[in-house]
Scaffold this motif. Structure first.
Motif, PDB file in Angstrom:
ATOM      1  N   THR A 128       0.837  -1.190   0.000  1.00 37.74           N
ATOM      2  CA  THR A 128       0.000   0.000   0.000  1.00 37.74           C
ATOM      3  C   THR A 128       0.878   1.248   0.000  1.00 37.74           C
ATOM      4  N   LEU A 129       0.554   2.207  -0.873  1.00 37.39           N
ATOM      5  CA  LEU A 129       1.340   3.426  -1.028  1.00 37.39           C
ATOM      6  C   LEU A 129       0.393   4.617  -1.147  1.00 37.39           C
ATOM      7  N   PHE A 130       0.931   5.806  -0.927  1.00 34.92           N
ATOM      8  CA  PHE A 130       0.111   7.020  -0.991  1.00 34.92           C
ATOM      9  C   PHE A 130       0.013   7.487  -2.435  1.00 34.92           C
ATOM     10  N   ASN A 131      -1.218   7.643  -2.907  1.00 32.47           N
ATOM     11  CA  ASN A 131      -1.464   8.121  -4.260  1.00 32.47           C
ATOM     12  C   ASN A 131      -1.944   9.555  -4.195  1.00 32.47           C
ATOM     13  N   GLY A 132      -1.192  10.461  -4.797  1.00 40.96           N
ATOM     14  CA  GLY A 132      -1.521  11.874  -4.726  1.00 40.96           C
ATOM     15  C   GLY A 132      -2.815  12.222  -5.434  1.00 40.96           C
ATOM     16  N   TYR A 133      -3.168  11.518  -6.496  1.00 40.92           N
ATOM     17  CA  TYR A 133      -4.401  11.821  -7.223  1.00 40.92           C
ATOM     18  C   TYR A 133      -5.621  11.488  -6.373  1.00 40.92           C
ATOM     19  N   TYR A 134      -5.597  10.314  -5.716  1.00 42.04           N
ATOM     20  CA  TYR A 134      -6.733   9.899  -4.886  1.00 42.04           C
ATOM     21  C   TYR A 134      -6.602  10.383  -3.450  1.00 42.04           C
ATOM     22  N   ARG A 135      -5.452  10.943  -3.091  1.00 44.64           N
ATOM     23  CA  ARG A 135      -5.210  11.506  -1.758  1.00 44.64           C
ATOM     24  C   ARG A 135      -5.461  10.482  -0.653  1.00 44.64           C
ATOM     25  N   SER A 136      -4.965   9.294  -0.848  1.00 45.80           N
ATOM     26  CA  SER A 136      -5.147   8.256   0.161  1.00 45.80           C
ATOM     27  C   SER A 136      -4.085   7.184  -0.014  1.00 45.80           C
ATOM     28  N   TRP A 137      -3.885   6.400   1.056  1.00 47.29           N
ATOM     29  CA  TRP A 137      -3.071   5.208   0.974  1.00 47.29           C
ATOM     30  C   TRP A 137      -3.938   4.116   0.365  1.00 47.29           C
ATOM     31  N   CYS A 138      -3.431   3.453  -0.641  1.00 47.39           N
ATOM     32  CA  CYS A 138      -4.315   2.580  -1.391  1.00 47.39           C
ATOM     33  C   CYS A 138      -3.532   1.545  -2.196  1.00 47.39           C
ATOM     34  N   TYR A 139      -4.298   0.594  -2.718  1.00 48.36           N
ATOM     35  CA  TYR A 139      -3.882  -0.228  -3.847  1.00 48.36           C
ATOM     36  C   TYR A 139      -4.539   0.357  -5.094  1.00 48.36           C
ATOM     37  N   LEU A 140      -4.029  -0.024  -6.256  1.00 50.26           N
ATOM     38  CA  LEU A 140      -4.615   0.434  -7.513  1.00 50.26           C
ATOM     39  C   LEU A 140      -4.812  -0.766  -8.436  1.00 50.26           C
ATOM     40  N   PRO A 141      -5.826  -1.602  -8.169  1.00 50.81           N
ATOM     41  CA  PRO A 141      -6.044  -2.800  -9.006  1.00 50.81           C
ATOM     42  C   PRO A 141      -6.539  -2.426 -10.400  1.00 50.81           C
ATOM     43  N   ILE A 142      -6.337  -3.344 -11.328  1.00 57.46           N
ATOM     44  CA  ILE A 142      -6.839  -3.164 -12.688  1.00 57.46           C
ATOM     45  C   ILE A 142      -7.816  -4.292 -12.988  1.00 57.46           C
ATOM     46  N   PHE A 143      -8.918  -3.941 -13.635  1.00 53.85           N
ATOM     47  CA  PHE A 143      -9.964  -4.904 -13.969  1.00 53.85           C
ATOM     48  C   PHE A 143     -10.091  -4.993 -15.485  1.00 53.85           C
ATOM     49  N   GLY A 144     -10.318  -6.209 -15.975  1.00 50.07           N
ATOM     50  CA  GLY A 144     -10.495  -6.433 -17.405  1.00 50.07           C
ATOM     51  C   GLY A 144     -11.806  -7.150 -17.677  1.00 50.07           C
ATOM     52  N   PHE A 145     -12.489  -6.748 -18.764  1.00 52.91           N
ATOM     53  CA  PHE A 145     -13.784  -7.314 -19.109  1.00 52.91           C
ATOM     54  C   PHE A 145     -13.847  -7.620 -20.601  1.00 52.91           C
ATOM     55  N   LEU A 146     -14.587  -8.679 -20.929  1.00 52.65           N
ATOM     56  CA  LEU A 146     -14.853  -9.057 -22.313  1.00 52.65           C
ATOM     57  C   LEU A 146     -16.338  -8.882 -22.601  1.00 52.65           C
ATOM     58  N   SER A 147     -16.647  -8.377 -23.770  1.00 53.12           N
ATOM     59  CA  SER A 147     -18.036  -8.253 -24.197  1.00 53.12           C
ATOM     60  C   SER A 147     -18.087  -8.384 -25.707  1.00 53.12           C
ATOM     61  N   LEU A 156     -17.956  -9.823 -19.233  1.00 56.62           N
ATOM     62  CA  LEU A 156     -17.388 -10.940 -18.495  1.00 56.62           C
ATOM     63  C   LEU A 156     -16.056 -10.532 -17.878  1.00 56.62           C
ATOM     64  N   LEU A 157     -15.951 -10.701 -16.586  1.00 60.36           N
ATOM     65  CA  LEU A 157     -14.714 -10.373 -15.888  1.00 60.36           C
ATOM     66  C   LEU A 157     -13.641 -11.409 -16.218  1.00 60.36           C
ATOM     67  N   PHE A 158     -12.475 -10.952 -16.671  1.00 62.74           N
ATOM     68  CA  PHE A 158     -11.385 -11.886 -16.924  1.00 62.74           C
ATOM     69  C   PHE A 158     -10.105 -11.527 -16.171  1.00 62.74           C
ATOM     70  N   CYS A 159     -10.076 -10.373 -15.537  1.00 61.84           N
ATOM     71  CA  CYS A 159      -8.863  -9.969 -14.821  1.00 61.84           C
ATOM     72  C   CYS A 159      -9.233  -9.095 -13.634  1.00 61.84           C
ATOM     73  N   ALA A 160      -8.651  -9.391 -12.484  1.00 60.84           N
ATOM     74  CA  ALA A 160      -8.757  -8.535 -11.300  1.00 60.84           C
ATOM     75  C   ALA A 160      -7.395  -8.627 -10.615  1.00 60.84           C
ATOM     76  N   ARG A 161      -6.488  -7.796 -11.062  1.00 64.93           N
ATOM     77  CA  ARG A 161      -5.101  -7.884 -10.608  1.00 64.93           C
ATOM     78  C   ARG A 161      -4.788  -6.749  -9.647  1.00 64.93           C
ATOM     79  N   LEU A 162      -4.296  -7.101  -8.480  1.00 67.69           N
ATOM     80  CA  LEU A 162      -3.938  -6.112  -7.469  1.00 67.69           C
ATOM     81  C   LEU A 162      -2.574  -5.524  -7.797  1.00 67.69           C
ATOM     82  N   ARG A 163      -2.437  -4.191  -7.603  1.00 66.80           N
ATOM     83  CA  ARG A 163      -1.165  -3.513  -7.874  1.00 66.80           C
ATOM     84  C   ARG A 163      -0.903  -2.502  -6.768  1.00 66.80           C
ATOM     85  N   PRO A 164       0.365  -2.154  -6.536  1.00 67.66           N
ATOM     86  CA  PRO A 164       0.677  -1.130  -5.531  1.00 67.66           C
ATOM     87  C   PRO A 164      -0.004   0.199  -5.840  1.00 67.66           C
TER      88      PRO A 164
END
Length: 418
Positions: A128-147, A156-164
């Motif tokens: 967990t790190l401080f993100n200046g844009y969101y002004r909070s300590w957070c993770y920044l996951p990325i989600f992927g979908f197919l349609s 359809l959800l195909f990706c839910a990857r956690l990132r710092p």
């Protein structure tokens, strides 16, 4: 077979003689509990003897064969390794492509949407790190979908990857796109049309090069700069939109396009502009221009209409956060939190399958919370005999007809009166 397949990707390092709960048992218990709204491991204490959950997890209802306790589930979550999570993430990608293939044998055009989302943290979690844009300590996951363009609007959800918390949108994006395009063309053929739709945070020069190398269609948001603003003003698109909005007192849009090349691009690319004017009573006219880069040949207004459909992906992320608590990443270790996201993703895939089975009913577009309240969280009296197990539903149940119709749609048989 989803939970059993995910459990098969986990390397079980426990001593076999001391194992009371197998990996499929633990995965199934956690996924079904999350689907029912019990995302915390501490909920296992009250659910260990629940007859419905025990029945769903292939356990005896009245015996001493209880489900795993909270401490067992906590050890289980922290037992998972990074390689286990990678294999499970790959399996979710494959499962989504197979599901898309089952639903659409010959889709016109498959759309890949990627979108990051903030996951605020409230502790000393690893990564967990401080993100200046969101002004909070957070993770920044990325989600992927197919349609499918023009399909049933299900993503359809195909990706839910956690990132710092300070990860850029491009982190892990290019390998993910390469894998998904290869999987889709393997499943649907080398000539399958694929559209990649991304917001402006992904607009890196390397990304456009890779998309053109893969031979896919793309439409990507592009951040504004001084040259693009001068173009919008000099061609009169922004002034025209402002004048129309002042006359009509309503939102107005004007479109334009040109070939544009930055210093880091090897060749010019097509950039589309929409000049919007949004009047608000008692406030100055809001006039933000928006740009996208695309290799589509659509008219600008049609291309932007296709791009705006990205908004439905945010509703799917809202499902994951509000109804399934995919952002409940409160474990100390990063890998354990990633594993929680995988389990929540599996629960969401089961809900998406349920929606597909109920596509001819009023629950075809229902949110996860609605499906849970109407069809899953039902009080019942459970009776087990030698030959069968009977769930006696209450007569006063408000969704009796909906439950019966959904059950028959899923394969149950309506008992005929004697």
């Amino acid at each position: 077979g989803l939970t059993e397949a995910l459990a098969g990707e986990i390397l079980d390092s426990r001593q076999a003689g001391k194992v009371g709960h197998t990996m499929p048992d633990l995965v199934r218990q956690r996924v079904f509990a999350i689907a029912q709204g019990y995302e915390d491991g501490t909920d296992a204490a009250r659910l260990a003897d629940d007859p419905g959950l025990r029945f769903a997890c292939d356990r005896s209802i009245d015996g001493e064969d209880a489900l795993a306790s909270q401490s067992t589930l906590s050890r289980f979550e922290n037992l998972i390794t990074g390689r286990d999570t990678v294999r499970m993430l790959r399996h979710l990608e494959d499962a989504s492509v197979r599901e898309l293939k089952r639903r659409y044998r010959r889709p016109g055009r498959i759309v890949i949407d990627l979108d990051p989302s903030v996951d605020p943290t409230h502790g000393a979690q690893q990564g967990t790190l401080f993100n200046g844009y969101y002004r909070s300590w957070c993770y920044l996951p990325i989600f992927g979908f197919l349609s499918v363009d023009g399909g049933d609007r299900e993503h359809l959800l195909f990706c839910a990857r956690l990132r710092p918390g300070t990860s850029k949108e491009m982190r892990g994006t290019i390998p993910l796109l390469r894998r998904m395009v290869a999987r889709l063309r393997e499943a649907f053929g080398p000539r399958q049309k694929i559209l990649v739709r991304l917001d402006s945070g992904f607009a890196y020069p390397m990304l456009f090069d890779v998309l053109e190398e893969l031979g896919v269609q793309y439409i990507v948001g592009f951040p504004s700069n001084s040259k693009l603003k001068d173009w919008a003003e000099s061609r009169g698109r922004l002034p025209t939109a402002r004048a129309r909005a002042r006359r009509s007192k309503q939102a107005e849009r004007v479109y334009d396009e040109q070939l544009y090349q930055t210093r880091s691009w090897p060749h010019p690319r097509r950039v589309l502009l929409t000049a919007e004017a949004l009047p608000y009573p008692g406030r100055p006219l809001k006039n933000p221009p928006r740009y996208v880069v695309t290799n589509l040949r659509h008219k600008p207004e049609n291309a932007f209409a296709l791009y705006y459909q990205r908004g439905d992906v945010e509703n799917r992320i809202k499902d994951l956060k509000c109804d399934l608590a995919i952002d409940r990443t409160s474990c100390s270790h990063f890998v354990a939190n990633q594993f929680r996201m995988i389990l929540t993703s599996a629960a969401y895939l089961l809900f998406q399958e349920l929606r597909w089975r109920l596509r001819r009913t009023k629950y075809a577009r229902a949110q996860v919370g609605r499906l849970r309240v109407a069809l899953l969280k039902v009080s019942a009296r459970v009776v087990e005999s030698v030959r069968r197990i009977v769930f006696h539903l209450p007569i006063s149940y408000a969704f009796t007809d909906d439950f019966a119709r959904a059950a028959c749609t899923l394969g149950a048989r309506r008992r005929q009166p004697a």
